[in-house]
Write an enzyme that holds these catalytic residues in place. Structure first.
Site, PDB file in Angstrom:
ATOM      1  N   CYS A 362     -27.503  83.505  -3.846  1.00 32.39           N
ATOM      2  CA  CYS A 362     -28.783  83.298  -4.539  1.00 32.39           C
ATOM      3  C   CYS A 362     -29.900  84.246  -4.085  1.00 32.39           C
ATOM      4  O   CYS A 362     -30.513  84.920  -4.931  1.00 32.39           O
ATOM      5  CB  CYS A 362     -29.239  81.857  -4.396  1.00 32.39           C
ATOM      6  SG  CYS A 362     -27.932  80.649  -4.202  1.00 32.39           S
ATOM      7  N   ARG A 391     -18.840  80.560   5.101  1.00 32.95           N
ATOM      8  CA  ARG A 391     -19.507  79.371   5.627  1.00 32.95           C
ATOM      9  C   ARG A 391     -18.731  78.863   6.836  1.00 32.95           C
ATOM     10  O   ARG A 391     -17.501  78.813   6.827  1.00 32.95           O
ATOM     11  CB  ARG A 391     -19.615  78.268   4.560  1.00 32.95           C
ATOM     12  CG  ARG A 391     -20.514  78.674   3.400  1.00 32.95           C
ATOM     13  CD  ARG A 391     -20.670  77.606   2.352  1.00 32.95           C
ATOM     14  NE  ARG A 391     -21.405  78.141   1.201  1.00 32.95           N
ATOM     15  CZ  ARG A 391     -21.581  77.495   0.050  1.00 32.95           C
ATOM     16  NH1 ARG A 391     -21.070  76.275  -0.099  1.00 32.95           N
ATOM     17  NH2 ARG A 391     -22.252  78.056  -0.938  1.00 32.95           N
ATOM     18  N   GLN A 409     -16.956  83.322  -5.185  1.00 29.49           N
ATOM     19  CA  GLN A 409     -17.443  82.494  -6.288  1.00 29.49           C
ATOM     20  C   GLN A 409     -17.521  83.296  -7.584  1.00 29.49           C
ATOM     21  O   GLN A 409     -17.777  84.487  -7.569  1.00 29.49           O
ATOM     22  CB  GLN A 409     -18.845  81.958  -5.969  1.00 29.49           C
ATOM     23  CG  GLN A 409     -18.906  81.024  -4.775  1.00 29.49           C
ATOM     24  CD  GLN A 409     -20.327  80.566  -4.508  1.00 29.49           C
ATOM     25  OE1 GLN A 409     -21.222  81.382  -4.339  1.00 29.49           O
ATOM     26  NE2 GLN A 409     -20.540  79.262  -4.475  1.00 29.49           N
ATOM     27  N   ASP A 411     -19.976  83.464  -9.500  1.00 30.30           N
ATOM     28  CA  ASP A 411     -21.363  83.038  -9.376  1.00 30.30           C
ATOM     29  C   ASP A 411     -22.247  83.764 -10.382  1.00 30.30           C
ATOM     30  O   ASP A 411     -21.973  84.906 -10.748  1.00 30.30           O
ATOM     31  CB  ASP A 411     -21.849  83.356  -7.957  1.00 30.30           C
ATOM     32  CG  ASP A 411     -22.992  82.464  -7.518  1.00 30.30           C
ATOM     33  OD1 ASP A 411     -23.350  81.549  -8.277  1.00 30.30           O
ATOM     34  OD2 ASP A 411     -23.514  82.683  -6.420  1.00 30.30           O
ATOM     35  N   HIS A 413     -26.683  83.780 -11.824  1.00 29.31           N
ATOM     36  CA  HIS A 413     -28.029  83.210 -11.832  1.00 29.31           C
ATOM     37  C   HIS A 413     -28.750  83.674 -13.083  1.00 29.31           C
ATOM     38  O   HIS A 413     -28.726  84.861 -13.423  1.00 29.31           O
ATOM     39  CB  HIS A 413     -28.793  83.612 -10.571  1.00 29.31           C
ATOM     40  CG  HIS A 413     -28.186  83.036  -9.328  1.00 29.31           C
ATOM     41  ND1 HIS A 413     -27.197  83.683  -8.630  1.00 29.31           N
ATOM     42  CD2 HIS A 413     -28.397  81.850  -8.703  1.00 29.31           C
ATOM     43  CE1 HIS A 413     -26.831  82.931  -7.608  1.00 29.31           C
ATOM     44  NE2 HIS A 413     -27.540  81.816  -7.627  1.00 29.31           N
ATOM     45  N   LYS A 497     -28.775  69.080  -9.997  1.00 30.92           N
ATOM     46  CA  LYS A 497     -27.654  69.867 -10.528  1.00 30.92           C
ATOM     47  C   LYS A 497     -26.761  69.015 -11.423  1.00 30.92           C
ATOM     48  O   LYS A 497     -26.573  67.819 -11.194  1.00 30.92           O
ATOM     49  CB  LYS A 497     -26.819  70.473  -9.400  1.00 30.92           C
ATOM     50  CG  LYS A 497     -26.156  69.474  -8.459  1.00 30.92           C
ATOM     51  CD  LYS A 497     -25.318  70.180  -7.394  1.00 30.92           C
ATOM     52  CE  LYS A 497     -24.759  69.172  -6.384  1.00 30.92           C
ATOM     53  NZ  LYS A 497     -23.868  69.798  -5.403  1.00 30.92           N
ATOM     54  N   HIS A 543     -28.876  78.306 -11.162  1.00 31.65           N
ATOM     55  CA  HIS A 543     -27.694  78.675 -10.377  1.00 31.65           C
ATOM     56  C   HIS A 543     -26.484  78.074 -11.099  1.00 31.65           C
ATOM     57  O   HIS A 543     -26.484  76.871 -11.370  1.00 31.65           O
ATOM     58  CB  HIS A 543     -27.742  78.085  -8.971  1.00 31.65           C
ATOM     59  CG  HIS A 543     -29.014  78.351  -8.218  1.00 31.65           C
ATOM     60  ND1 HIS A 543     -29.049  79.103  -7.067  1.00 31.65           N
ATOM     61  CD2 HIS A 543     -30.297  77.948  -8.431  1.00 31.65           C
ATOM     62  CE1 HIS A 543     -30.294  79.148  -6.603  1.00 31.65           C
ATOM     63  NE2 HIS A 543     -31.065  78.454  -7.422  1.00 31.65           N
TER      64      HIS A 543
END
Length: 674
Positions: A362, A391, A409, A411, A413, A497, A543
């Site tokens: 992000c 992580r 991911q 991912d 945005h 979310k 996100h």
């Protein structure tokens, strides 16, 4: 004259009952069938024992086996207590601690008497049999209120050191409750419980395993024995659950990953995956599929750094909320190697800056958004990344592909105006639906609401939560068909979310896709666009991810399909297997035609019997086996054995190539050519 209690029922009727009456009395007054079926009661919204008297006028809903969620929680709680009673009856001197219900059963932590070894799986049959005896004895379960002092005295007198320790920490003056099983055994518990042990089905539970557990989860405390069990409302449910467990073991992605030669894990890179060629082919197909989906819906792909200055994470808020899950290192200064036998270890400068390996993408996407001046006319901007993240998951939490430390991911945005949020989220709902449909998944949609600890104003949270509700409603998903549910307190610290919970082939659910409506990060990282009025405005940042992570999604797919992946995802889509070596030339011709058509194909020219080859490639979950012999070579045909089918089909080679090419076409491309 005694004033009767007014008990309101779900159908709108009101029963007048004598003071001191209980929900059991109401059930009996309605009819003997309900009196027998009732397990507990919801009184003014609180689940209570059936025999606990009303305090005053109340709203009452009787709980039966039809109320499955409540009923399962109750019976599993009772099975846990029954387990503790059985263990103490069989093995006097055993100390008990606590035993809650779980998502599919129960457990209880106990300490074996000093006179014997810790409990083992060999003790489980005897404990099960004693539990069944206690159920058949139909012992009443009775609630009593005790003082803290009396409870401590009771546990100390009985040598229950763990219970006594816990009782001493309970608040002074608070009413404490115990539950008697008959007149000879009790446990400290808030309840509720069923009316008697006989309400349990003696054939609806099974003790499953034994593990070690430390008292209160602290390794410095004594080690206990945790006895696990699974408990259900009836024998049919238990049988189905045990079947599902067997099926889950067969589908375990770690087992299938070895058999199919897809990936492996090892201590030298604990929490990261070594992808083998076949496994990485699945990854590549998924990545290509997701890129096509993102390209078609207006996303622009970017790539951002793995390492960023910790100050960036402090500004975003992640360092304060998430630091224990992040990997961070100081800037290093290399030393001169005086011995000349290799590079020296770097040293840390006293005032070194710290760099963090990104746990999510992000903040980096905000940095990309902030380059140059963005106008409201440019919005929405959709930035996507196949972003590798790290992580610091606890060692014990790591689990194959499902829980790793390094993951990638799908991912993205979306930066948009407030007026664009609902439409962008609605469009994402449709995109996610199309993806999950391509893989054959059904799913539920849930809305995770503001947590107790959060950033942002209440007004912003109100707005963000309502936008997600409105978007789901416009997508036609805010209904029972999609399992719509709101989850208080389960949102991220910066945004509510939407969650997509997939259901797999054996009924398990997996939380995968999400979209979050965030006003916090754009503010903290000073992201702006120029509005129609010429002023600076904050964008809303959405996100979103659909697979979640490639590692976990591949693990889910392997287990969902039991390794029998759709042809378009299979690492090897066909194997050509000649029956005799004289046909190797024709086998190579078949292989060449399939390769020319874009099929991932191999030839098995080993000098082995055809039945051996069939078994081996079936274990490797190859979708199609093209068996060729002298007749097939003479006639220009192939005998096709399809995984999971008993009969084989013989067809001309050219037809077989067309058939397999169609089966191997990814679903999104098949739609375009249909």
């Amino acid at each position: 004259m005694t004033q009767l209690l007014k008990i309101s029922l779900p159908d709108g009727s009101v029963r007048e009952m004598e003071p001191g009456s209980s929900p059991a009395d109401v059930a009996a007054a309605i009819g003997p069938g309900l009196a027998k079926a009732a397990l507990a009661a919801r009184v003014d919204g609180e689940v209570r024992d059936l025999n606990r008297p009303f305090d005053s006028d109340a709203e009452l809903a009787l709980i039966t086996a039809r109320d499955e969620a409540d009923a399962l929680e109750l019976v599993r709680h009772d099975y846990a207590h029954l387990l503790a009673e059985a263990v103490q009856t069989l093995f006097p001197g055993t100390q008990i601690t606590f035993g809650p219900a779980t998502s599919d059963g129960f457990y209880y932590d106990v300490m074996a008497p000093a006179s014997r070894d810790p409990f083992s799986s060999e003790d489980l049959p005897a404990i099960e049999e004693k539990m069944r005896e206690l159920i058949k004895a139909d012992k009443p379960l009775r609630r009593e209120a005790w003082s803290r002092a009396d409870l401590i005295a009771k546990w100390e007198a009985d040598g229950e050191a763990f219970k006594a320790e816990w009782a001493k920490e309970l608040p002074e003056g608070e009413e404490l409750t115990v539950y008697w099983s008959g007149d000879d055994w009790l446990d400290m518990c808030r309840g509720p419980h069923l009316a008697s042990t006989g309400k349990l089905d003696p054939d609806a539970f099974k003790l499953t395993r034994i593990a070690g557990a430390y008292w209160r989860g602290d390794q410095s405390n004594p080690q206990l024995t945790r006895i696990y069990g699974t408990g259900w409302l009836n024998k049919k449910q238990l049988k189905q659950h045990l079947h599902n467990l067997e099926e889950a073991a067969k589908r375990d992605h770690r087992k299938l990953g070895r058999e199919m030669d897809l990936f492996h894990l090892q201590e030298e890179a604990h929490g990261s995956v070594f992808w083998h060629p076949k496994g990485y082919m699945i990854w590549r197909e998924l990545e290509a599929y997701m890129r096509r989906k993102m390209d078609a819906t207006g996303y622009r792909e970017i790539k951002t750094p793995q390492l960023m200055d910790v100050r960036q994470w402090e500004q975003s808020g992640h360092w304060g909320k998430y630091a224990e899950n992040m990997f961070a290192v100081p800037d290093m200064v290399p030393q001169v190697d005086e011995d000349g036998d290799g590079p020296a270890k770097p040293t840390v400068e006293k005032d070194a800056d710290w760099m963090a390996i990104k746990p999510m993408n992000c903040p980096a996407h905000v940095i990309v958004f902030k380059q140059g001046i963005t106008s409201y006319r440019d919005l929405p901007i959709r930035l996507g990344e196949m972003g590798c993240c790290h992580r610091n998951e606890p060692h014990g939490a790591l689990h194959g592909l499902m829980r790793v430390r390094q993951f990638t991911q799908d991912d993205a945005h979306i930066f948009c105006t407030e007026e664009q949020v609902v439409e962008e989220v609605r469009a994402f709902c449709e995109l996610a639906n199309s993806v999950y449909k391509d893989f054959g998944f059904t799913y539920h949609v849930k809305l995770a609401l503001r947590p107790e600890k959060r950033f942002g104003s209440e007004a912003d949270w109100d707005k963000a939560e309502q936008e997600l509700r409105d978007a789901v409603a416009e997508a036609g998903m805010a209904n029972d068909e999609y399992g719509w549910e709101e989850l208080p307190g389960e949102g991220a610290f910066y945004a509510p979310k939407l969650e997509w919970h997939l259901t797999d082939a054996i009924g398990r659910t997996w939380q995968v896709g999400t979209i979050q409506g965030d006003r916090v990060l754009p503010d903290r990282l000073d992201a702006t666009y120029v509005g129609e009025d010429g002023g600076r405005h904050r964008p809303v940042m959405l996100h979103r991810a659909i697979f979640g992570s490639y590692e976990r999604f591949i693990g889910i797919l392997i287990e969902h399909f039991a390794g029998r992946l759709p042809v378009w995802l299979a690492p090897v889509q066909a194997v050509v297997a000649p029956i005799v070596s004289d046909i190797d030339g024709y086998a190579s011709e078949v292989e060449a035609k399939l390769k020319a058509a874009g099929i991932r194909v191999e030839s098995d020219l080993r000098n082995e019997k055809i039945n051996y080859k069939v078994r081996e490639h079936s274990l490797a979950k190859v979708p199609h086996l093209f068996v060729v012999g002298k007749r097939e070579a003479e006639e220009g045909t192939v005998a096709i054995r399809t995984l999971g089918e008993k009969e084989q089909r013989v067809m001309p080679l050219d037809e077989a190539v067309v058939m397999l090419k169609q089966a191997a076409t990814p679903p999104d491309l098949a739609e375009q050519t249909a």
